[in-house]
Design a protein around this motif. Structure first.
Motif, PDB file in Angstrom:
ATOM      1  N   HIS A   1       0.855  -1.184   0.000  1.00 16.51           N
ATOM      2  CA  HIS A   1       0.000   0.000   0.000  1.00 16.51           C
ATOM      3  C   HIS A   1       0.893   1.237   0.000  1.00 16.51           C
ATOM      4  N   GLY A   2       0.586   2.150  -0.906  1.00 15.15           N
ATOM      5  CA  GLY A   2       1.459   3.291  -1.164  1.00 15.15           C
ATOM      6  C   GLY A   2       1.446   4.356  -0.097  1.00 15.15           C
TER       7      GLY A   2
ATOM      8  N   ASN B   1       6.688   4.124   0.070  1.00 12.57           N
ATOM      9  CA  ASN B   1       7.208   4.749  -1.147  1.00 12.57           C
ATOM     10  C   ASN B   1       8.647   5.217  -0.958  1.00 12.57           C
TER      11      ASN B   1
ATOM     12  N   ASN C   1       0.529   2.246  -5.487  1.00 11.92           N
ATOM     13  CA  ASN C   1      -0.091   3.570  -5.458  1.00 11.92           C
ATOM     14  C   ASN C   1      -1.259   3.703  -6.424  1.00 11.92           C
TER      15      ASN C   1
ATOM     16  N   ARG D   1      -4.259   5.719  -5.290  1.00  9.53           N
ATOM     17  CA  ARG D   1      -4.030   7.111  -4.882  1.00  9.53           C
ATOM     18  C   ARG D   1      -4.543   8.055  -5.961  1.00  9.53           C
TER      19      ARG D   1
ATOM     20  N   ASN E   1      -0.599  10.376  -7.836  1.00  4.51           N
ATOM     21  CA  ASN E   1       0.499   9.414  -7.882  1.00  4.51           C
ATOM     22  C   ASN E   1       1.573   9.753  -8.915  1.00  4.51           C
TER      23      ASN E   1
ATOM     24  N   VAL F   1       4.978  10.503  -7.455  1.00  2.00           N
ATOM     25  CA  VAL F   1       5.748   9.339  -7.011  1.00  2.00           C
ATOM     26  C   VAL F   1       6.683   8.879  -8.130  1.00  2.00           C
TER      27      VAL F   1
ATOM     28  N   ASP G   1       4.746  13.768  -0.141  1.00  2.00           N
ATOM     29  CA  ASP G   1       3.867  12.603  -0.211  1.00  2.00           C
ATOM     30  C   ASP G   1       3.013  12.485   1.053  1.00  2.00           C
TER      31      ASP G   1
ATOM     32  N   TYR H   1      -0.935  12.499   0.988  1.00  2.00           N
ATOM     33  CA  TYR H   1      -1.569  11.307   1.552  1.00  2.00           C
ATOM     34  C   TYR H   1      -2.639  11.695   2.569  1.00  2.00           C
TER      35      TYR H   1
END
Length: 439
Positions: free
Chosen positions: A96-97, A102, A133, A136, A139, A142, A201, A205
């Motif tokens: 899970h991102g 990450n 991700n 998300r 993303n 990322v 991030d 998030y």
């Protein structure tokens, strides 16, 4: 090619190709997606046809053979071997991102990049990172930071890490020289990039309102499938090392282009590595990885045009004070100048031949550069590797990661949008790093 005889008009096909790569995906995305190979071929023809008229078919043939056989084919064969072997390794698990995951994956990728190359590390980790991700809303950032960290800066410590350093190794630079002279600057950039990423991030998030879900009972355990591909991957690394250390002294000649035996063995071995990976990978592993050849095809088509159209540019750079880029040669009065000029041109030219051009402008003697010229060699090495992250075309893995991400539905920034990211994040860190170490 005598670069001193060439005028600025010979830069136009390369500039037109760069402009097409930058603008057309933005203004005509569907047309570009279906016809980018034809557009690249048209710009290549825009160079080769006038070149044939001006210098004759024989000289044009020499340029074609030299560029394809000595530069493009080894480059593409190595990329294909790393892309194929890494694409056969599937990292499974209930990923899970989160910002912590990450950041951890990027730190792992940075550590692997100098061991298995920026291409190998990028191809191994970009798919699980995208998969982690995919729920998300935000993303793309990322993937952008992944390009900065894993596809570029992480590969700055050994000749295995990035093609420019491998070229230096072939020219006589010691295997561990770059690690000894760039480790502090590399750690500074990696720490800065990872810290900026974690802050950004974490903010996104929390803004998205996502909380880390509990692993479901039927979630697959963390593990690796296709681990057999570690064998051909290690073979690829061994072949690259062999070509830089084994010197049998046997050189074949193909229309004026020297072909050392060790280079032929390396490239033949890498083709074998690719075929071995395809044969050994268990059925279904590449499907789980959603592996396709499209990213490799895109890189192969665009970079053959890039390699050919930039031939006059590299020749004019190598001409130094005698060529139209004499002001560039005159500006090379300090390690800091070498860093920014090598890096700036590596952002828009492929960073490997750019490194070689400035290596030659600095004298081309590896022993002298590793000694009294150490500051200049460190600046050339750092500029080529670090600033390959500034644009999508600065380093081949950048384009491959972008293509894979877009294939998976990630809305990546345009060429100009990516440049804004690198200007806002990479450039300030590079300014501080250069002020401390590149002098």
């Amino acid at each position: 090619m005598a670069g001193a005889e060439l005028g600025l008009s010979w830069v136009l096909p390369f500039a037109g190709l760069l402009l097409s790569i930058a603008v057309m995906p933005l203004v005509a995305p569907a047309f570009w997606h279906h016809h980018f190979g034809k557009i690249a071929a048209a710009w290549t023809a825009a160079l080769l046809l006038p070149f044939t008229l001006a210098f004759g078919a024989a000289d044009t043939g020499h340029v074609l053979v030299h560029t394809l056989v000595e530069e493009y084919l080894p480059f593409t064969i190595l990329l294909c071997a790393l892309y194929t072997t890494a694409g056969g390794i599937f990292i499974r698990g209930n990923l899970h991102g989160s910002p912590a995951l990450n950041t951890g994956l990027m730190a792992l990728g940075a550590a692997l990049a100098s061991v298995m190359g920026t291409t190998g590390a990028s191809m191994l980790l970009i798919r699980p990172l995208i998969r982690a991700n995919d729920n998300r809303r935000h993303n793309a950032h990322v993937v952008v930071f992944f390009i900065f960290i894993v596809s570029n800066v992480g590969g700055s410590l050994t000749p295995l890490g990035d093609p420019p350093l491998f070229l230096g190794f072939l020219q006589g630079v010691s295997f561990f020289w770059t690690a000894q002279h760039l480790w502090a600057a590399t750690l500074f950039l990696l720490a800065g990039l990872l810290a900026v990423f974690w802050v950004l991030d974490s903010w996104l998030y929390r803004k998205e309102g996502i909380t880390p879900p509990d692993p479901t009972p039927d979630a697959p355990a963390l593990g690796i499938e296709g681990v057999v591909n570690l064998m051909p991957l290690a073979a690829a690394v061994g072949l690259v090392l062999m070509s830089g250390t084994w010197k049998p002294g046997i050189v074949l000649d193909l229309w004026g282009t020297p072909l050392p035996l060790q280079a032929l063995v390396r490239d033949a071995g890498l083709v074998g590595v690719t075929l071995m990976s395809l044969w050994l990978t268990p059925a279904g592993v590449r499907e789980k990885n959603q592996f396709t050849w499209a990213p490799m095809q895109e890189v192969a088509k665009l970079f053959i045009a890039i390699f050919l159209t930039m031939v006059p540019v590299i020749a004019m750079l190598k001409a130094g004070p005698a060529g139209v880029f004499a002001p560039v040669a005159a500006a090379l009065d300090s390690p800091l100048a070498y860093f920014w000029l090598t890096g700036g041109l590596s952002s828009v030219l492929d960073n490997a031949p750019t490194y070689l051009a400035f290596f030659n402008l600095a004298g081309g003697d590896a022993q002298r550069l590793m000694g009294e010229g150490a500051a200049v060699l460190a600046a050339i090495s750092g500029g080529a590797v670090f600033m390959g992250a500034m644009t999508y075309i600065g380093n081949a893995p950048n384009f491959m990661v972008k293509a894979i991400a877009e294939e998976r539905g990630v809305k990546m920034p345009s060429f100009g949008g990516y440049l804004l990211w690198s200007g806002a994040v990479m450039l300030p860190l590079l300014l501080v790093m250069a002020w401390i170490w590149m002098h």
